[in-house]
Design an enzyme around this catalytic site. Structure first.
Site, PDB file in Angstrom:
ATOM      1  N   HIS A 184      -1.586   0.411 -10.034  1.00 47.39           N
ATOM      2  CA  HIS A 184      -2.234  -0.543  -9.122  1.00 47.39           C
ATOM      3  C   HIS A 184      -2.877  -1.714  -9.896  1.00 47.39           C
ATOM      4  O   HIS A 184      -4.092  -1.899  -9.853  1.00 47.39           O
ATOM      5  CB  HIS A 184      -3.296   0.183  -8.273  1.00 47.39           C
ATOM      6  CG  HIS A 184      -3.653  -0.553  -7.014  1.00 47.39           C
ATOM      7  ND1 HIS A 184      -3.984   0.072  -5.840  1.00 47.39           N
ATOM      8  CD2 HIS A 184      -3.750  -1.883  -6.746  1.00 47.39           C
ATOM      9  CE1 HIS A 184      -4.272  -0.826  -4.908  1.00 47.39           C
ATOM     10  NE2 HIS A 184      -4.131  -2.032  -5.441  1.00 47.39           N
ATOM     11  N   ARG A 202       0.845  -1.194   0.000  1.00 42.98           N
ATOM     12  CA  ARG A 202       0.000   0.000   0.000  1.00 42.98           C
ATOM     13  C   ARG A 202       0.879   1.243   0.000  1.00 42.98           C
ATOM     14  O   ARG A 202       1.892   1.305   0.709  1.00 42.98           O
ATOM     15  CB  ARG A 202      -0.906   0.035   1.240  1.00 42.98           C
ATOM     16  CG  ARG A 202      -2.136  -0.836   1.147  1.00 42.98           C
ATOM     17  CD  ARG A 202      -3.163  -0.265   0.170  1.00 42.98           C
ATOM     18  NE  ARG A 202      -4.393  -1.050   0.128  1.00 42.98           N
ATOM     19  CZ  ARG A 202      -4.637  -2.046  -0.727  1.00 42.98           C
ATOM     20  NH1 ARG A 202      -3.731  -2.389  -1.619  1.00 42.98           N
ATOM     21  NH2 ARG A 202      -5.790  -2.688  -0.709  1.00 42.98           N
ATOM     22  N   GLU A 238      -4.111   7.443  -4.563  1.00 43.21           N
ATOM     23  CA  GLU A 238      -4.478   6.941  -5.903  1.00 43.21           C
ATOM     24  C   GLU A 238      -5.802   7.536  -6.369  1.00 43.21           C
ATOM     25  O   GLU A 238      -6.700   7.734  -5.549  1.00 43.21           O
ATOM     26  CB  GLU A 238      -4.579   5.408  -5.861  1.00 43.21           C
ATOM     27  CG  GLU A 238      -3.241   4.769  -5.523  1.00 43.21           C
ATOM     28  CD  GLU A 238      -3.320   3.263  -5.349  1.00 43.21           C
ATOM     29  OE1 GLU A 238      -4.398   2.676  -5.558  1.00 43.21           O
ATOM     30  OE2 GLU A 238      -2.299   2.678  -4.993  1.00 43.21           O
TER      31      GLU A 238
HETATM   32  P1  NAP Z   1      -1.229 -11.015   4.944  1.00 47.40           P
HETATM   33  O1  NAP Z   1      -1.127 -12.479   4.670  1.00 47.40           O
HETATM   34  O2  NAP Z   1      -2.058 -10.558   6.084  1.00 47.40           O
HETATM   35  O3  NAP Z   1       0.269 -10.449   5.113  1.00 47.40           O
HETATM   36  C1  NAP Z   1       0.561  -9.215   5.679  1.00 47.40           C
HETATM   37  C2  NAP Z   1       1.902  -9.341   6.394  1.00 47.40           C
HETATM   38  O4  NAP Z   1       2.271  -8.061   6.888  1.00 47.40           O
HETATM   39  C3  NAP Z   1       1.843 -10.299   7.570  1.00 47.40           C
HETATM   40  O5  NAP Z   1       2.869 -11.224   7.458  1.00 47.40           O
HETATM   41  C4  NAP Z   1       2.043  -9.418   8.796  1.00 47.40           C
HETATM   42  O6  NAP Z   1       2.821 -10.104   9.771  1.00 47.40           O
HETATM   43  C5  NAP Z   1       2.791  -8.209   8.216  1.00 47.40           C
HETATM   44  N1  NAP Z   1       2.508  -6.992   8.972  1.00 47.40           N
HETATM   45  C6  NAP Z   1       1.302  -6.446   9.259  1.00 47.40           C
HETATM   46  N2  NAP Z   1       1.435  -5.351  10.010  1.00 47.40           N
HETATM   47  C7  NAP Z   1       2.773  -5.193  10.202  1.00 47.40           C
HETATM   48  C8  NAP Z   1       3.549  -4.233  10.913  1.00 47.40           C
HETATM   49  N3  NAP Z   1       2.976  -3.221  11.599  1.00 47.40           N
HETATM   50  N4  NAP Z   1       4.884  -4.379  10.908  1.00 47.40           N
HETATM   51  C9  NAP Z   1       5.474  -5.404  10.245  1.00 47.40           C
HETATM   52  N5  NAP Z   1       4.787  -6.349   9.557  1.00 47.40           N
HETATM   53  C10 NAP Z   1       3.450  -6.237   9.535  1.00 47.40           C
HETATM   54  O7  NAP Z   1      -1.775 -10.250   3.679  1.00 47.40           O
HETATM   55  P2  NAP Z   1      -1.530 -10.555   2.128  1.00 47.40           P
HETATM   56  O8  NAP Z   1      -2.664 -11.344   1.589  1.00 47.40           O
HETATM   57  O9  NAP Z   1      -0.147 -11.062   1.936  1.00 47.40           O
HETATM   58  O10 NAP Z   1      -1.662  -9.044   1.547  1.00 47.40           O
HETATM   59  C11 NAP Z   1      -0.773  -8.061   2.006  1.00 47.40           C
HETATM   60  C12 NAP Z   1      -1.145  -6.688   1.525  1.00 47.40           C
HETATM   61  O11 NAP Z   1      -0.847  -6.563   0.141  1.00 47.40           O
HETATM   62  C13 NAP Z   1      -2.624  -6.317   1.607  1.00 47.40           C
HETATM   63  O12 NAP Z   1      -2.986  -5.873   2.897  1.00 47.40           O
HETATM   64  C14 NAP Z   1      -2.762  -5.230   0.564  1.00 47.40           C
HETATM   65  O13 NAP Z   1      -2.568  -3.969   1.172  1.00 47.40           O
HETATM   66  C15 NAP Z   1      -1.634  -5.509  -0.401  1.00 47.40           C
HETATM   67  N6  NAP Z   1      -2.131  -5.948  -1.725  1.00 47.40           N
HETATM   68  C16 NAP Z   1      -1.891  -5.147  -2.799  1.00 47.40           C
HETATM   69  C17 NAP Z   1      -2.338  -5.547  -4.036  1.00 47.40           C
HETATM   70  C18 NAP Z   1      -2.085  -4.709  -5.252  1.00 47.40           C
HETATM   71  O14 NAP Z   1      -2.904  -4.749  -6.152  1.00 47.40           O
HETATM   72  N7  NAP Z   1      -0.983  -4.002  -5.321  1.00 47.40           N
HETATM   73  C19 NAP Z   1      -3.054  -6.735  -4.191  1.00 47.40           C
HETATM   74  C20 NAP Z   1      -3.267  -7.508  -3.078  1.00 47.40           C
HETATM   75  C21 NAP Z   1      -2.784  -7.107  -1.838  1.00 47.40           C
HETATM   76  P3  NAP Z   1       2.650  -9.809  11.348  1.00 47.40           P
HETATM   77  O15 NAP Z   1       1.171  -9.859  11.624  1.00 47.40           O
HETATM   78  O16 NAP Z   1       3.449 -10.887  12.032  1.00 47.40           O
HETATM   79  O17 NAP Z   1       3.241  -8.462  11.577  1.00 47.40           O
HETATM   80  C1  8YV Z   2      -7.321  -4.573  -5.876  1.00 47.95           C
HETATM   81  C2  8YV Z   2      -5.740  -4.811  -3.870  1.00 47.95           C
HETATM   82  O1  8YV Z   2      -6.827  -3.864  -6.949  1.00 47.95           O
HETATM   83  O2  8YV Z   2      -6.620  -6.802  -2.970  1.00 47.95           O
HETATM   84  C3  8YV Z   2      -6.062  -5.713  -2.742  1.00 47.95           C
HETATM   85  O3  8YV Z   2      -5.738  -5.353  -1.604  1.00 47.95           O
HETATM   86  O4  8YV Z   2      -5.111  -3.816  -3.687  1.00 47.95           O
HETATM   87  C4  8YV Z   2      -6.108  -5.174  -5.250  1.00 47.95           C
HETATM   88  O5  8YV Z   2      -6.184  -6.541  -5.450  1.00 47.95           O
HETATM   89  C5  8YV Z   2      -8.199  -3.647  -5.137  1.00 47.95           C
HETATM   90  O6  8YV Z   2      -8.549  -4.106  -3.906  1.00 47.95           O
HETATM   91  C6  8YV Z   2      -9.458  -3.412  -5.964  1.00 47.95           C
HETATM   92  O7  8YV Z   2     -10.229  -2.495  -5.340  1.00 47.95           O
END
Ligand code: NAP
Ligand code: 8YV
Length: 326
Positions: free
Chosen positions: A282, A235, A264
């Site tokens: 994104h 993010r 964004e």
């Molecule tokens: P997840 O499995 O919950 O992984 C998040 C990781 O971040 C966990 O390992 C957590 O470990 C760590 N974390 C959380 N808060 C923290 C802190 N304060 N300090 C250090 N580490 C921290 O989630 P995910 O499915 O992998 O997704 C992760 C993130 O990717 C989403 O929340 C979203 O914002 C982003 N994302 C972006 C896109 C895109 O389109 N660019 C798409 C999908 C997801 P701990 O709890 O042990 O700290």
């Molecule tokens: C999507 C994302 O683009 O899953 C997330 O956290 O950032 C992306 O997969 C977004 O959520 C669509 O609104």
């Protein structure tokens, strides 16, 4: 999932939504659309009828409080920072997200963005398209992934999928989370700064939370160093973008690849102007296949909640304890 065993509570769709979510939901529920996501536009009767929200945007405390019979907010996306889940939990309202179904897609994009950033592939392609290969010769030699040390900030579902891919590249991997993960061989660093100092390539897949706001700041870029690459598919709010612009301009780090931004779709012009920033709008999960899977999961959460099971499929941690009352 069938709609035969459900009542017909109204579902509010504020703003944009993936059309497959809308198609699925409208087969079973009365839908209310509000273009700009402002519940003030609804009559008191409509507000009272809303028992579910399917959302890709902001659902804050005031929004939640405007809907007296709200039971569930199904967020389209795994990151649910736009939803006030703590407030929903305090009101006994379920919040769901779309984990797992997008993990591999986002990890693929992270690797693509990393290579684009290190090897300057988008700029090399522009070179060809602009006829400069013919006029001026080959594109310049670039930095390399060879010999790099990878640090993953946010070793969760997506972070682990990125790490699995980078293992195949033969690169050493370390990570920072709040908690060390049992049973994985990657080196753990208890602070982000220690991780940044130990690696030269930092990939962030961390969520936006009050604790992570602007946590990737000038100090982290200093620690990463002059050969440093920063890639963000988590993010934008986790990054101090002004500090990043300065670090890229002054050579504090080498380059950055960003799929996410603090405001964004507005990307700071200073970032757009920088040759050592590789920028994507994104798109990490943005394939037909994966968005369809996310849409199904968002809709299935609502179907399951209003079925005889009265259960959410993928509750966020803050509302994992919430149960349906009726
Ligand atoms: P997840 O499995 O919950 O992984 C998040 C990781 O971040 C966990 O390992 C957590 O470990 C760590 N974390 C959380 N808060 C923290 C802190 N304060 N300090 C250090 N580490 C921290 O989630 P995910 O499915 O992998 O997704 C992760 C993130 O990717 C989403 O929340 C979203 O914002 C982003 N994302 C972006 C896109 C895109 O389109 N660019 C798409 C999908 C997801 P701990 O709890 O042990 O700290
Ligand atoms: C999507 C994302 O683009 O899953 C997330 O956290 O950032 C992306 O997969 C977004 O959520 C669509 O609104």
């Amino acid at each position: 999932m069938s709609a035969s065993n459900i009542e017909a509570p109204a579902i509010l769709i504020p703003g944009r939504m993936h059309p497959h979510v809308t198609e699925r939901l409208k087969s079973a529920f009365p839908l209310i659309h509000i273009a700009d996501g402002d519940p003030a536009l609804l009559s008191a009767e409509m507000k009272a009828s809303v028992r579910g929200i399917a959302s890709m945007g902001t659902v804050n405390a005031a929004f939640i409080d405007a809907l007296p019979n709200l039971e569930i907010i199904a967020n389209f996306g795994v990151g649910y920072d736009a939803v006030d889940a703590a407030h929903a939990a305090s009101r006994g309202i379920m919040v769901t997200n779309t984990p797992d179904v997008l993990t591999e897609e986002v990890a693929d994009t992270a690797i693509g963005l990393l290579i684009n950033t290190v090897r300057e592939l988008p700029r090399a392609e522009d070179w060809l398209r602009q006829g400069r290969w013919v006029r001026e010769g080959g594109y310049r030699l670039t930095a390399t992934l060879r010999g790099r040390r990878i640090g993953i900030f946010g070793m969760g579902r997506i972070g682990l999928a990125v790490a699995r891919r980078l293992e195949a590249f033969g690169l050493p991997i370390a990570y920072h989370n709040r908690r060390r993960i049992d049973g994985i061989a990657y080196a753990y660093f208890p602070t982000l700064k220690e991780l940044a100092a130990a690696v030269d390539t930092l990939i962030s897949v961390a969520p936006a939370t009050p604790q992570t706001e602007k946590i990737v700041n000038a100090e982290i870029f200093e620690a990463l160093g002059a050969d440093g690459i920063f890639v963000n598919v988590g993010r934008g709010a986790t990054v101090d973008e002004a500090a990043l612009v300065e670090a890229l301009s002054k050579g504090t780090i080498l380059a950055a690849g960003l799929d996410v931004f603090a405001d964004e779709p507005n990307v700071p012009q200073a970032l757009i102007d920088l040759p050592n920033a590789s920028l994507l709008p994104h798109v990490a999960s943005a394939t037909v296949h994966t968005r369809q899977a996310m849409a199904d999961l968002a809709a299935d959460n609502i179907f399951s909640w209003f079925s005889s099971e009265r259960r959410a499929l993928t509750p966020v941690p803050e509302t994992a304890h919430v149960t349906a009352t009726g």
